[in-house]
Design a protein around this motif. Structure first.
Motif, mmCIF file in Angstrom:
data_model
loop_
_atom_site.group_PDB
_atom_site.id
_atom_site.type_symbol
_atom_site.label_atom_id
_atom_site.label_comp_id
_atom_site.label_asym_id
_atom_site.label_seq_id
_atom_site.Cartn_x
_atom_site.Cartn_y
_atom_site.Cartn_z
ATOM 1 N N GLY A 239 0.796 -1.217 0.000
ATOM 2 C CA GLY A 239 0.000 0.000 0.000
ATOM 3 C C GLY A 239 0.830 1.269 0.000
ATOM 4 N N GLN A 240 2.132 1.146 0.175
ATOM 5 C CA GLN A 240 2.991 2.324 0.284
ATOM 6 C C GLN A 240 3.799 2.606 -0.976
ATOM 7 N N ILE A 241 3.739 1.722 -1.947
ATOM 8 C CA ILE A 241 4.557 1.911 -3.144
ATOM 9 C C ILE A 241 3.723 1.665 -4.413
ATOM 10 N N HIS A 242 4.223 2.130 -5.531
ATOM 11 C CA HIS A 242 3.522 1.959 -6.809
ATOM 12 C C HIS A 242 3.919 0.619 -7.433
ATOM 13 N N PRO A 243 2.961 -0.078 -8.054
ATOM 14 C CA PRO A 243 3.266 -1.370 -8.675
ATOM 15 C C PRO A 243 4.377 -1.323 -9.718
ATOM 16 N N VAL A 244 4.668 -0.156 -10.276
ATOM 17 C CA VAL A 244 5.719 -0.065 -11.272
ATOM 18 C C VAL A 244 7.079 -0.425 -10.685
ATOM 19 N N ARG A 245 7.189 -0.390 -9.338
ATOM 20 C CA ARG A 245 8.458 -0.707 -8.694
ATOM 21 C C ARG A 245 8.618 -2.198 -8.376
ATOM 22 N N TYR A 246 7.578 -2.977 -8.611
ATOM 23 C CA TYR A 246 7.636 -4.384 -8.232
ATOM 24 C C TYR A 246 8.742 -5.148 -8.955
ATOM 25 N N ARG A 247 8.878 -4.910 -10.258
ATOM 26 C CA ARG A 247 9.776 -5.735 -11.062
ATOM 27 C C ARG A 247 11.225 -5.661 -10.584
ATOM 28 N N GLY A 248 11.689 -4.457 -10.268
ATOM 29 C CA GLY A 248 13.073 -4.309 -9.844
ATOM 30 C C GLY A 248 13.399 -5.070 -8.587
ATOM 31 N N VAL A 249 12.401 -5.216 -7.708
ATOM 32 C CA VAL A 249 12.610 -5.938 -6.454
ATOM 33 C C VAL A 249 12.451 -7.437 -6.658
ATOM 34 N N VAL A 250 11.374 -7.830 -7.324
ATOM 35 C CA VAL A 250 11.081 -9.247 -7.504
ATOM 36 C C VAL A 250 12.191 -9.955 -8.283
ATOM 37 N N SER A 251 12.817 -9.245 -9.197
ATOM 38 C CA SER A 251 13.885 -9.857 -9.991
ATOM 39 C C SER A 251 15.058 -10.314 -9.134
ATOM 40 N N GLN A 252 15.151 -9.812 -7.898
ATOM 41 C CA GLN A 252 16.254 -10.176 -7.004
ATOM 42 C C GLN A 252 15.883 -11.294 -6.022
ATOM 43 N N LEU A 253 14.618 -11.722 -6.036
ATOM 44 C CA LEU A 253 14.153 -12.700 -5.062
ATOM 45 C C LEU A 253 14.376 -14.131 -5.543
#
Length: 339
Positions: A239-253
């Protein structure tokens, strides 16, 4: 932040470099798509797209022939229509892989992000010149975005770009996991004439594979680097961030375990969670959910409401992420993958 979503929004270069099939389908091709023999439309869809690519290759050597073709007929747009887990995204990625020449692959949400970052004109300038644009999950439940992307696609078609897309359907017309082709063609208005429909029938191979793995007692190997978080904390973070930022984080998981899970009763939270699952699926990140049965993750009213397609897709993808990841060859009859 539990998942590291304090990371900055993706740059212009990041957005451009993402215009390829997601990691989960990076190696998808026609050879690794094994149709279910009980549903001949799967084999027919595969053969139709193979012929589509072959025809493009026949036209490719002659620039004169390409110019003549662009004057005489509009580029072809194929709409892949089918339920969850019949291999539409696999076939979309396979078409992209086999295609020669300038090409881009993007999800509908990724395309709207690209327009947001570059402006309509900037996105058009970037994409023009491509002979193929593959769009996964063309959204119809946001009228503004639908009109915007339809206009962009129309401009590309007029300058020689071929389109292959999958999509959802309108909230008011949702059926049993079906994406009504007539809804898609109506909503894209002037662009509809460029499309031909390929209907792909069949059951959800992900659920069949999920059931087989559970019968065998198999579970997801998350690894030592997996992130573990309670569902409530994860939803607060989303709820605190925009979905456009998901990819950069998920790619590291390497894996995600969500524990203390319970039914998601807020529709806003539920839709954000669906967006996260889409990105986890794109990158093939294993997911384990503890505390609630997947069938009860969303209220029945959500599953029967206006965003039913999004929730159905989310659950279908979650059952695959609950299995061992890494398979790129799928048998849509048995619901199993082979590495």
């Amino acid at each position: 932040m539990l998942l590291g979503f304090e990371a900055v929004a993706p740059s212009r270069d990041d957005l451009i470099s993402s215009l390829v099939p997601p990691q989960n389908f990076a190696d998808a091709d026609f050879d690794s798509y094994h149709p279910d023999k009980r549903y001949p439309s799967q084999q027919q869809a595969k053969e139709t797209l193979i012929d589509f690519v072959r025809q493009h290759r026949m036209d490719e050597p002659s620039r004169w022939r390409r110019r003549q073709r662009s004057r005489l007929e509009r580029p072809i747009g194929w709409y892949l229509d089918g339920g969850f887990g019949v291999g539409k995204t696999h076939l979309l990625a396979a078409t992209f892989t086999a295609w020669r020449g300038p090409k881009y692959y993007v999800s509908f949400s990724g395309l709207t992000s690209l327009v947001g970052a570059l402006s309509f004109g900037g996105a058009l300038d970037l994409l023009q010149g491509a002979t193929l644009l593959a769009i996964d999950e063309f959204e119809l439940d946001d009228p503004g975005d639908t009109v915007l992307i339809s206009r962009l696609a129309g401009e590309l078609v007029e300058t020689g770009t071929n389109l292959v897309v999958t999509s959802n359907t309108l909230p008011s017309r949702l059926g049993e996991g079906r994406f009504a082709a007539e809804d898609f063609l109506r909503e894209i208005q002037g662009l509809a004439d460029a499309f031909r429909v390929i209907t792909i029938e069949g059951g959800d191979f992900r659920r069949r594979a999920f059931e087989l793995n559970h019968q065998r007692g198999e579970s997801v190997p998350l690894g030592d680097g997996a992130v573990r978080t309670p569902l409530a904390s994860l939803l607060r973070e989303l709820g605190q961030i925009h979905p456009v930022r998901y990819r950069g984080v998920v790619s590291q998981l390497v894996g995600v375990e969500i524990y203390d899970a319970s039914q998601i009763v807020s529709q806003v939270d539920a839709l954000r969670f669906c967006s996260l699952v889409d990105v986890l699926y794109d990158f093939g990140v294993p997911v384990r959910i503890r505390g609630v049965n997947l069938a009860e993750l969303f209220p029945s009213s959500f599953l029967a409401g206006g965003f039913r397609h999004k929730y159905g897709r989310c659950l279908s993808r979650l059952v695959e992420l609950e299995m061992t990841s890494g398979s790129t060859e799928w048998n849509y009859e048995s619901g199993t993958g082979a590495t």
